[in-house]
Structure formats: C-alpha cells, structure tokens
Design a protein around this motif. Structure first.
Motif, short mmCIF file in Angstrom:
data_model
loop_
_atom_site.label_atom_id
_atom_site.label_comp_id
_atom_site.label_asym_id
_atom_site.label_seq_id
_atom_site.Cartn_x
_atom_site.Cartn_y
_atom_site.Cartn_z
N ALA A 107 34.53 51.86 41.16
CA ALA A 107 35.62 50.90 41.37
C ALA A 107 35.05 49.49 41.44
O ALA A 107 35.60 48.55 40.85
CB ALA A 107 36.37 51.25 42.65
N THR A 138 34.11 48.22 38.01
CA THR A 138 35.31 47.83 37.25
C THR A 138 35.80 46.47 37.69
O THR A 138 36.21 45.64 36.89
CB THR A 138 36.41 48.89 37.47
N ARG A 139 35.70 46.21 39.01
CA ARG A 139 36.12 44.90 39.51
C ARG A 139 35.22 43.79 38.97
O ARG A 139 35.68 42.71 38.64
CB ARG A 139 36.07 44.89 41.04
N ARG A 152 33.68 43.81 36.14
CA ARG A 152 34.05 43.55 34.75
C ARG A 152 35.36 42.78 34.68
O ARG A 152 35.56 41.94 33.81
CB ARG A 152 34.15 44.88 33.99
N ALA A 153 36.26 43.07 35.60
CA ALA A 153 37.54 42.36 35.61
C ALA A 153 37.32 40.87 35.89
O ALA A 153 37.87 40.01 35.20
CB ALA A 153 38.47 42.96 36.66
N GLN A 168 36.07 39.00 32.98
CA GLN A 168 37.02 38.75 31.90
C GLN A 168 38.06 37.71 32.26
O GLN A 168 38.46 36.90 31.42
CB GLN A 168 37.75 40.04 31.52
N ASP A 169 38.57 37.73 33.48
CA ASP A 169 39.66 36.83 33.83
C ASP A 169 39.68 36.67 35.34
O ASP A 169 40.29 37.45 36.06
CB ASP A 169 40.99 37.40 33.31
N MET A 217 43.20 36.22 37.08
CA MET A 217 43.98 37.46 37.13
C MET A 217 43.37 38.41 38.15
O MET A 217 44.09 39.09 38.88
CB MET A 217 44.00 38.11 35.74
N LEU A 233 44.97 40.29 41.69
CA LEU A 233 44.97 41.70 42.06
C LEU A 233 44.20 41.88 43.37
O LEU A 233 43.64 42.93 43.63
CB LEU A 233 44.36 42.53 40.94
N ILE A 264 41.43 40.80 44.36
CA ILE A 264 39.97 40.87 44.35
C ILE A 264 39.42 39.55 44.88
O ILE A 264 39.81 38.49 44.41
CB ILE A 264 39.46 41.14 42.92
N PHE A 280 43.18 42.95 31.17
CA PHE A 280 41.74 43.00 30.93
C PHE A 280 41.55 43.75 29.63
O PHE A 280 41.52 44.99 29.61
CB PHE A 280 41.02 43.67 32.09
N LEU A 293 39.00 46.52 29.14
CA LEU A 293 39.08 47.69 30.00
C LEU A 293 40.12 48.65 29.43
O LEU A 293 41.03 48.25 28.72
CB LEU A 293 39.50 47.27 31.41
N ASP A 335 42.10 51.90 33.47
CA ASP A 335 41.31 51.06 34.38
C ASP A 335 42.06 49.80 34.78
O ASP A 335 41.88 49.28 35.88
CB ASP A 335 39.97 50.68 33.74
N ILE A 378 42.41 48.98 38.74
CA ILE A 378 42.08 47.70 39.38
C ILE A 378 43.23 47.23 40.26
O ILE A 378 43.02 46.70 41.35
CB ILE A 378 41.79 46.65 38.30
N GLY A 379 44.45 47.44 39.78
CA GLY A 379 45.61 47.03 40.57
C GLY A 379 45.71 47.80 41.88
O GLY A 379 46.32 47.34 42.85
N ARG A 387 41.54 51.02 24.81
CA ARG A 387 41.43 49.67 25.35
C ARG A 387 42.81 49.02 25.40
O ARG A 387 43.64 49.22 24.52
CB ARG A 387 40.56 48.81 24.43
#
Lengths: 301, 260
Positions: free
Chosen positions: A170, A173-174, A176-177, A180-181, A184, A188, A190, B92, B95, B99, B103-104, B152
């Motif tokens: 998890a 993934t965060r 990578r999130a 990317q943005d 955004m 969420l 983060i 994303f 992703l 995924d 994330i949400g 994706r």
C-alpha cells in the motif's frame, strides 16, 4: 579470454554501483520532481560513518564489527536523507528547477567539506577494508572475488525488493501516486511529507550501500569521491530515462560497459573513461533527451 | 440551518487585487445534493479549493461535521470525510484501475510506515482487505470497470474514467462528496448514465451530501435539491432550481447567456 572474463566482471561490479546510485536519483526525481545533485555525496558519507563507528562496533560485537558498522552507516545515511529533505530540499519542490539545482549542488559541497573537516585527516584518502575477503570462484582462469559476487547479489536483491515494495504494498502504491500527481494524492488524504520521508530514507540508504561498495571496491575512501560517484549515477539515470527504475538499471549497464571498454581497449584508456562516459551522456541528451527507456521527461526538467 | 453538515460563512479569497470569492455563505445538510453554478470565472473551482484546503481563505470560516476546518491541511480534511473529483481527469494513469481505488481506501487503513516494516503480516492483511473492498466498489459502480480492473487507468474510455474517479472518491467513505463538472466532455447518453450512477450511489447511502459544480442544465435540473449561483465571486441566488431559473439576476448573469 582471461582479459574478456576480467572485463565482464569489472563491468558487472561497476554496473552494480552505478545502478544503486541511479535508482536513488530516479526515485527522488520521480517523487519530488527535484534532481538531488548531492545524492552521491550523501551516499559516500556512508564509508566514513562506517569507519568512524568501526572501533565501537568491533568492541561491542567481536567478529561482526564491520558488518554492524556498515549497517549503522546505511541506516544513519537514510536518516541523514530525511533530515536534508526536511531542512532544505523539500522547500525547493515547487521552486524553479534552477533554484533546486543550485541548492542541491551547494549542499553537496557542504557535505564534502564537512567530511574533510570533521573526519580525522579528512583531506587525505583513507584505506577502506574489503567487505568479504577471498575468491568465490575461478572462471576462465580469473579469480572472481566474493566482494564482486556479494555486490551483484545485493544489487539484484535490493532492486527486486524495491520493485516489489513499489508495486505490491500500500505504501509503495502511495509513493507511485505522489510521483504521478501530488495534488490528487493529497485529495486522497495522503500526507506527502510522509511519502517524502520514506522516499528519502530508501533512496539515501540505497546510495549508502553504493557508497560502501564503491569504497570497498576501490579500497579507499576520500571526501570528494561523492561528486564523481554522484555524476556517474546521475548520468546512468539520465541515459536510461530519469524517473524510470528499469531505465536506471539499463543506463547503469550501458554506462559501465562503456567505462570498462574504454579502459580495456584503448591504451592508457583509464585517463579517458570520464571523457567517453560523459560524451555518451551528451549524445543521449541530444538524440534521445528522454533517455533510452524514457517517455516524456523533458517537460519536467 | 442547524442540521448542516457543512457550512461556509463569509468565505473570502483574494488573489492580489482580485476578489475570487466575496463573503460567500453556503450550507449543506446531510443527505442533500447542492449544485453550484455560475459563468466561467465565477469562483466555483476556487470554492472547491477552499473547502479542500488547497487555498486557505483570506477571510471567513469553514465548518464541517461539527469542526472548524478553516486552514486545515488537505489530507487532514480528506481524512475528516470530504472527497473530491476534478474537472480534468486526475486518475493515476500508470496505476491499474484497481490500484486507483485501493489508494482511495487509504483513509480507512491504519498501518503506518514503521508498522508496515515491522509487522508485514498486518500490512499484508490490510492490503488483501483493500483489494477485496476495491473490487466490490468496482463491481457496484458498473461500466466496464470491473472487467478492466487490472488494466492501466489510462486505457479506459472517457465515461469509465469519470466513473473510476467517482469510485475512487467514494472509496474513502466521505460524508461530503465534491464533484467538479462531472459531465465535462460527455455526450448526452453518458450524462444520463452519470445521473443514474449518482442516483444509485445516493440510494445506497442516503445520508451523504454532494456538492456538484456543473454546466449541464439537465443534470442541474434533475438532481439537486438546491442551487447556488455564483457571479464574480458573489452568491446571487440560493434556492430550488425552479426558483433560481426565474430569478432575473440569474438569467442575466448566467442562464440568459447559455439558454436564450
């Protein structure tokens, strides 16, 4: 034949060091959008920290002193990365790239000079022990040292672990999130500062492993090795495509191959290895600015 | 309004000399759908940015669910129960569809960095839970999302992208959902499907509130219980759609231009 085998071994050893540095550059650039030019210097503080705590570590853990000292140094450099981010680099995330560049270059100089002043007799090179003595095997009449084998295995394991972490947890993934943005990701819930901390710890600790390998491979440590190590690691990341993990590894293999070839093929080639290596960087920047595996880096830099 | 889950009082935002929001009051009751409309540059997106903590207001207070959230950091506000979608797609794209929803769910997992390192089994359990929950959400939201969950996000069609953004925002189980022009770039059929989606979501969870910024009058006419009209940063109307539609100031500022 022996020549060829020897050069292949050199190539793989150098690739390991470059790759460990390059993935740190890529990870930091991907997440923070800042090129951390002092990353090499941060990583190359590790051998000094390891030597500084070696006596204490040997006294406390007889027989395992060196291993403990290195573990301590890797952890300490990870924490150093978190501190540098907190105190300085984070502030340049949204600043014009030129400011971040000058700031991190300056930070590298500060780190090098601090080592020189704080470490006893810091201006001169100091010997650094071979991590594992002896030879693992004889291939084609050439001794393959345990050090090189350990470097290669450690690099493969670390890259695999990092990739698994980024794709199958998890937290990964965060990360990578955020890369990317960022906005955004904040939407969420983060907390980006946490992500920066984790990223800096991982990248700096990886760089520290590279630093220890580098010092052990060449048998010495010197306060200014960070600049060349950093430039080579950064170049490998750029050749492969900055921000791209696979690219960082491919770039390292390419750069190390070139480096090794020049030294092996040309008489007195050692003197020209950096000339050729950085000509390669220039060629990539001119003809494939996004790197060999990159997609769309130019608008970010 | 005493049962308001969300209330903004005299919220003002100045960018240099420009007043983007001028003493705006907005209340939303639990379970209500509120539409915010207005010409371009009226301050609609700015309002969302204030609510979600991207901008701190120059003046005024924002309260949500019994707490004053003025000046809070975005991630703390989202943690408290406000989710949002953006006007332009902010998925994303590298992703997977799944995924993006996982994330949400981040607000609902508790493992922090050090626990993840020290207690890998617990963080694995949580990840399994997140994947299963995200799969359920994708199934319910509909479209092709479930079938494409391992693809994706960038491979999705426009309507599915919008659905996925809403699914991701819903994953956090918000008490208030902000939708920023959800029908932008959609044709009539997709818009109708979206209106149905929102109705279905509301039916599942009647208590939760939505603020929607929208240009599409069909959506504004059919969904919300109340419409707020902004013009040059000021609130010029706050009433049910049928009343707002007949308000001469609103017609002059907005409807008159787009629906002659």
């Amino acid at each position: 034949m022996e020549q060829v085998v020897q050069q292949v071994i050199n190539w793989l050893a150098l690739s390991s060091i470059y790759a460990l540095l390059a993935i740190g550059f890529s990870l930091l650039f991907g997440v923070l959008n800042v090129i951390q030019f002092s990353h090499g210097d941060v990583g190359l503080t590790a051998p000094f920290i390891a030597m500084a705590v070696l006596a204490a570590a040997s006294a406390l853990f007889p027989g395992a002193g060196l291993a403990i000292a290195i573990l301590v140094s890797v952890f300490a450099v990870g924490v150093l990365g978190i501190l540098l981010d907190r105190l300085m680099i984070r502030r340049f995330r949204t600043a014009p790239p030129m400011m971040a560049l000058v700031a991190t270059v300056a930070l590298g100089i500060v780190l090098r000079e601090l080592i020189r002043i704080l470490y006893p007799d810091g201006s001169n090179p100091h010997p650094f022990p071979v991590l594992i003595e002896g030879n693992a095997a004889v291939v084609g009449g050439v001794n393959v040292s345990w050090l090189v084998v350990a470097m290669m295995i450690a690099t493969v394991l670390m890259v695999a672990a990092l990739s698994a972490f980024l794709h199958h947890t998890a937290l990964g993934t965060r990360i990578r999130a955020v890369s990317q943005d960022l906005e955004m990701a904040r939407m969420l819930a983060i907390n980006p500062n946490r992500i920066f901390q984790v990223t800096f710890f991982i990248a700096s600790a990886t760089g520290a492993v590279a630093g220890v390998f580098y010092a052990s491979y060449v048998g010495l440590m010197r306060f200014d090795l960070g600049i060349i190590a950093g430039l080579l690691g950064f170049s490998a990341a750029v050749i492969g495509g900055l921000g791209n993990m696979t690219g960082a590894i491919v770039g390292s293999l390419v750069l190390a191959a070139l480096d090794t070839l020049v030294q092996a093929v040309f008489p007195d080639g050692t003197a020209y290895r950096l000339v050729v290596a950085f000509l390669m960087v220039l060629a990539v920047l001119v003809f494939r600015p996004a790197g060999l595996l990159g997609k769309s880096v130019p608008q970010k830099v | 309004m005493s049962d308001a889950i969300f209330s903004a009082r005299e919220v003002t935002i100045r960018f240099g000399g420009l007043v983007a929001l001028d003493r705006v009051d907005i209340d939303v009751a639990a379970g209500e759908i509120l539409a915010v409309i207005g010409p371009n540059g009226a301050g609609k997106s700015t309002l969302f940015n204030v609510i979600t903590g991207i901008y701190a207001p120059s003046g005024g207070r924002v309260r949500f669910d019994g707490e004053d959230i003025t000046g809070w950091q975005t991630h703390d506000i989202v943690m408290r129960g406000i989710s949002r979608t953006f006007q332009a797609s902010r998925l994303f794209s590298d992703l997977s569809v799944l995924d993006n929803v996982v994330i949400g769910l981040h607000t609902r997992t508790t493992t922090n960095v050090f626990e993840a390192l020290c207690l890998p089994s617990r963080s694995r359990r949580e990840l399994t839970w997140a994947a299963a929950t995200a799969t359920e959400i994708l199934k319910r939201v509909g479209g092709d999302l479930y079938d494409r969950r391992y693809r994706r996000a960038s491979e999705l069609a426009q309507a599915d992208r919008r659905r996925l953004e809403i699914a991701r925002a819903l994953a956090a189980k918000p008490k208030l959902l902000l939708l920023d022009e959800p029908t932008a770039g959609m044709d009539d059929r997709d818009t109708d499907a979206l209106i149905e989606d929102i109705r279905r979501i509301k039916a599942d969870r009647p208590e939760f509130a939505i603020i929607v910024v929208e240009h599409d009058m069909r959506l504004v006419a059919s969904l919300p219980s109340r419409v707020v009209v902004l013009d040059y940063g000021r609130k010029i109307a706050d009433a049910p759609f049928d009343v707002v539609r007949r308000d001469p100031r609103v017609q002059e500022a907005y409807l008159g231009q787009t629906e002659p």
